[in-house]
Design a protein around this motif. Sequence first.
Motif, PDB file in Angstrom:
ATOM      1  N   GLY A  67      50.521  39.858   8.279  1.00 22.83           N
ATOM      2  CA  GLY A  67      48.962  40.385   7.360  1.00 22.83           C
ATOM      3  C   GLY A  67      48.438  39.439   6.769  1.00 22.83           C
ATOM      4  N   GLY A  68      47.990  38.847   5.836  1.00 21.61           N
ATOM      5  CA  GLY A  68      47.318  38.220   4.746  1.00 21.61           C
ATOM      6  C   GLY A  68      47.854  36.515   4.151  1.00 21.61           C
ATOM      7  N   TYR A 111      55.055  42.199   8.119  1.00 23.59           N
ATOM      8  CA  TYR A 111      56.006  42.027   8.610  1.00 23.59           C
ATOM      9  C   TYR A 111      56.397  40.776   8.834  1.00 23.59           C
ATOM     10  CZ  TYR A 111      59.701  43.193  11.367  1.00 23.59           C
ATOM     11  OH  TYR A 111      61.439  43.622  11.593  1.00 23.59           O
ATOM     12  N   ARG A 112      55.470  40.061   9.599  1.00 28.02           N
ATOM     13  CA  ARG A 112      55.479  38.597  10.482  1.00 28.02           C
ATOM     14  C   ARG A 112      55.931  37.824   9.066  1.00 28.02           C
ATOM     15  NH1 ARG A 112      57.409  38.840  14.818  1.00 28.02           N
ATOM     16  NH2 ARG A 112      56.082  39.961  15.175  1.00 28.02           N
ATOM     17  N   MET A 113      55.076  38.140   8.609  1.00 23.27           N
ATOM     18  CA  MET A 113      55.263  37.024   7.265  1.00 23.27           C
ATOM     19  C   MET A 113      56.304  36.784   6.132  1.00 23.27           C
ATOM     20  SD  MET A 113      52.703  35.460   6.853  1.00 23.27           S
ATOM     21  CE  MET A 113      50.942  35.109   6.103  1.00 23.27           C
ATOM     22  N   GLY A 118      48.097  40.484  16.646  1.00 18.43           N
ATOM     23  CA  GLY A 118      48.810  41.390  16.374  1.00 18.43           C
ATOM     24  C   GLY A 118      50.538  41.003  15.996  1.00 18.43           C
ATOM     25  N   GLY A 119      49.889  39.771  14.631  1.00 22.93           N
ATOM     26  CA  GLY A 119      50.788  39.017  13.717  1.00 22.93           C
ATOM     27  C   GLY A 119      51.182  39.840  12.531  1.00 22.93           C
ATOM     28  N   ILE A 170      47.983  37.547  11.171  1.00 21.27           N
ATOM     29  CA  ILE A 170      49.916  38.258  11.238  1.00 21.27           C
ATOM     30  C   ILE A 170      50.239  38.848   9.766  1.00 21.27           C
ATOM     31  CG2 ILE A 170      51.359  36.549  10.451  1.00 21.27           C
ATOM     32  CD1 ILE A 170      50.241  34.071  11.040  1.00 21.27           C
ATOM     33  N   ARG A 171      50.763  39.791  10.499  1.00 20.29           N
ATOM     34  CA  ARG A 171      50.701  41.015   9.279  1.00 20.29           C
ATOM     35  C   ARG A 171      51.919  41.269   8.971  1.00 20.29           C
ATOM     36  NH1 ARG A 171      51.835  45.616  13.711  1.00 20.29           N
ATOM     37  NH2 ARG A 171      52.164  47.150  11.328  1.00 20.29           N
ATOM     38  N   SER A 188      59.723  37.878   7.772  1.00 19.57           N
ATOM     39  CA  SER A 188      60.234  37.541   8.380  1.00 19.57           C
ATOM     40  C   SER A 188      60.319  35.609   8.959  1.00 19.57           C
ATOM     41  CB  SER A 188      60.184  38.173   9.578  1.00 19.57           C
ATOM     42  OG  SER A 188      60.567  36.935  10.879  1.00 19.57           O
ATOM     43  N   LEU A 189      59.230  35.185   8.874  1.00 14.69           N
ATOM     44  CA  LEU A 189      58.822  33.804   8.394  1.00 14.69           C
ATOM     45  C   LEU A 189      59.713  33.332   7.126  1.00 14.69           C
ATOM     46  CD1 LEU A 189      55.182  33.342   9.706  1.00 14.69           C
ATOM     47  CD2 LEU A 189      57.698  32.506  10.609  1.00 14.69           C
ATOM     48  N   THR A 244      59.806  42.724  -0.258  1.00 12.50           N
ATOM     49  CA  THR A 244      60.382  43.818  -0.762  1.00 12.50           C
ATOM     50  C   THR A 244      59.698  44.226  -1.867  1.00 12.50           C
ATOM     51  OG1 THR A 244      62.033  42.968  -2.365  1.00 12.50           O
ATOM     52  CG2 THR A 244      62.382  42.568   0.418  1.00 12.50           C
TER      53      THR A 244
END
Lengths: 581, 305
Positions: free
Chosen positions: B6-7, B124-126, B3-4, B121-122, B128-129, B17
């Motif tokens: 993506g891609g 959204y998380r990418m 659940g992280g 990793i999703r 954020s990182l 964005t």
Amino acid sequence: MGYSFPEEVLEHVLSFIDSDSDRNSVSLVCKSWHDIERWCRRRLFVGNCYAVSPAIAIRRFPELRSVSLKGKPHFADFNLVPHEWGGYAYPWIAAFAKAYPWLEELRLKRMVVSDEALELIAKKFKNFRVLVMYSCEGFSTDGLATIAANCRNLKELDLSESEVDDVSGNWLSQFPDSYTSLESLNITSLSSEIRFSALERLVGRCPNLKTLKLSHSVPLDLLPNLLQKAPQLVELGSGLHTKEVHPDLYSKLAGAFSGCKGLKRLCGLQDVVPSYLPTLYPICVGLTSLNLSDAPIQCPELIKLVSQCQNLQRLWVLDYIEDTGLNALAESCKDLRELRVFPSDPFGQEPNVSLTEQGLVSVSAGCPKLHSVLYFCRRMSNVALSTIARNRPNLTHFRLCIIERFRPDYITLEPLDVGFGAIVEHCKDLKRLSLSGLLTDRVFEYIGSHGKKLEMLSLAFAGDSDLGLHHVLSGCKSLRKLEIRDCPFGDKALLANAAKLETMRSLWMSACQVSYRACKLLGQKMPRLNVEVIAEQGHPDSSPDEYPVEKLYIYRTVSGPRSDMPSFVWTMDKNSALSSS
Amino acid sequence: MEGGSGGGVCTSGSMSTVSKEDNLMVSTEVSSYPDEAELELGLGLSLGGGGGGGGVKPQEQGWAQYGRILTAKDFPSTVSSSSSSSSSLSRANRTTVGTKRRADSVAASNNGSQVVGWPPIRAYRMNSLANQSKSPVTEDLNSMVEKSKSTNTMVENTYNGSNNTNGYAKKKGPLNTSFFVKVNMDGIPIGRKVDLSAHSCYETLAKTLEEMFQGPTTTVNAIGSSNENYDAMTESTRPSKLLDGSSDFVLTYEDKEGDWMLVGDVPWGMFLGSARRLRIMRTSDANGLAPRIQERNGRQRSMRI
């Protein structure tokens, strides 16, 4: 014999039965129970929007008030499903607009929702209350504006992780001044600046607002005002960025947080400056859920924060927490039920933090209620996995991601078969499992023989042969969702277990070795399955039948092949095996 | 799998964005492409590669010796065929369509050095990182220009857990969390996006753009954590060819009034305030710009420094 149970009584009894599976069981008792049940069912969950058509759903359940729909396969989250694959919400919403004028709730996951669909929702459902779009896409803030302007009774608007075409932040002002029913707002995925004054007014006039999750564009100096208007908040998500540390701002914020005596869940904290973290200390003891996975907080501050959250049940955090932080967690948070540790540097070649399997072992030892784990790390051992399994036989969700593929046990250099085997053997209620590291067919043997309650299994870069897949398909009685990428599984196991596929929701296989011929055969033999081949490089007919397909998505359905497939998706139907290649 | 997010293929934050125009840009430009099979795209921007030296005209074909970015052949055929019909579908062509598709192709062309969707990793998380590891912009617009030198050095403070004793990562000032604008380069169907607020001067912006359009190794791999900062550091001494007029391309921007201007004429802060999108234009096409600017009297839109 001879008397019949009055319908009204049965309806009344049924009104206490919420669970879908119980209702499904009720409907199988006899024809009249089936009929009574379908007229009084109010909620419907459709796990795969292509498993059934809107018409069929409407025909069976004429009086729904709440519907949940899921669209794309889970691996779409990781860019494995091409865009425009499908999952369109519009046909459902259009059908509902005619059939359910009193529809109140829509929860959509991984679907494509257009502004036109949002407009339908806004205009056609007079009593609409809940709109959740989790990981959806296809709409813009214009669509949101229509919702805001028209849904008088909206309680919940949740856009978690959806991709929104963010034209402007002004849509928020479309909520009329007379609108006061907001209870939950989640707009974390919006990036444009929202007009803060509009947000403040909205928050101020909605006394039942319990959940407020904002994007990081809300500046820190405005947050205290917002919190003061909503001391009844239970859940808050906000970035906390600021240029510099002001003593005034600090005390304002501290005061505002302390005022939120009911705050239980906290997330966001993007860009937080460590000096502001102590403003949170007073509320820590009340927190049950803390999501710091977007927050760049380092280990020492994390430890300070987390050790004060003695009632924490759920923690999502970056691997900055390190083993020492997890040790502290294990000591302080005895009520912990769910832990997720995400990587801060997933593509770095070398570990950037000192987080190993030891952290997870500590938590498994120290937190007796821990049942759900998602853990990214760079090394693992069989002995650690066995220890975790023995410590925590109550695990229901275990997802381990060892970042580098094919990593063996770092101590013995053997595959991690035995370790994962211990997990499935000891954790008898395990429902969800994701594997990683070096794995042979043996791990699947363990999973097949022990994973009797396993419902969802995710595999990547694992296994040696078809035998692996065969073990899983033949052994895991409760399996509903199986997703596989880059594993050497081919035709034999799939065809031998074809019947199994009708008992599952779906099977995804990409970069495996299933041939086009096998797909056609499967499609021909199993009319209640949609066997969809995804081939972006060209029609699969243009390669020999023995060639493996790129991606394969098989799911059971009662509504036949879908009609909205893009050009790169082909359904194998009963005629495919007959067509020449 | 997990659940992280993506891609594996977003350049650090630049593509993260979404904008409505960008979707249309992707679909319209690609669909007007004449013949994918024949099109070879190269870059005259950075002449690091040897090849034919100077003087090669930027034509549709024949750029191969300047180094190759992804050609239209690398894109799945669906990119053009699916730029289609209903608005809901074209809306669904997010910015990330470009990156996602390229993810697949690049992974293939790189022989799996960057595997699509791994680690799982999703998106959204990418993002954020990516936001966490970008260089900080700690000043507001007015002081941006003076601070440009010191801000450049902050690029080196890569957010690295084991080395960083500060306890916090880069942060952005409240006035500009992100400011993504589209960038298109003549001859390349897929546009990109760049975060102007992550830069404090024209040089770093131009360098970023050169790297962005230069080749897959610098643009496609990894979220900013390692690559972007590394590149910025090592390239910091080489002057940007986009700005000094020595390249076959010039950097232009469209301002608030819809006019196209040469980048570099106005103070950085003013540029930030008025730029709406960028275009890397062939020098031959850009010759009309300068006189147009001078023609306009009565409206002061550019200030010579």
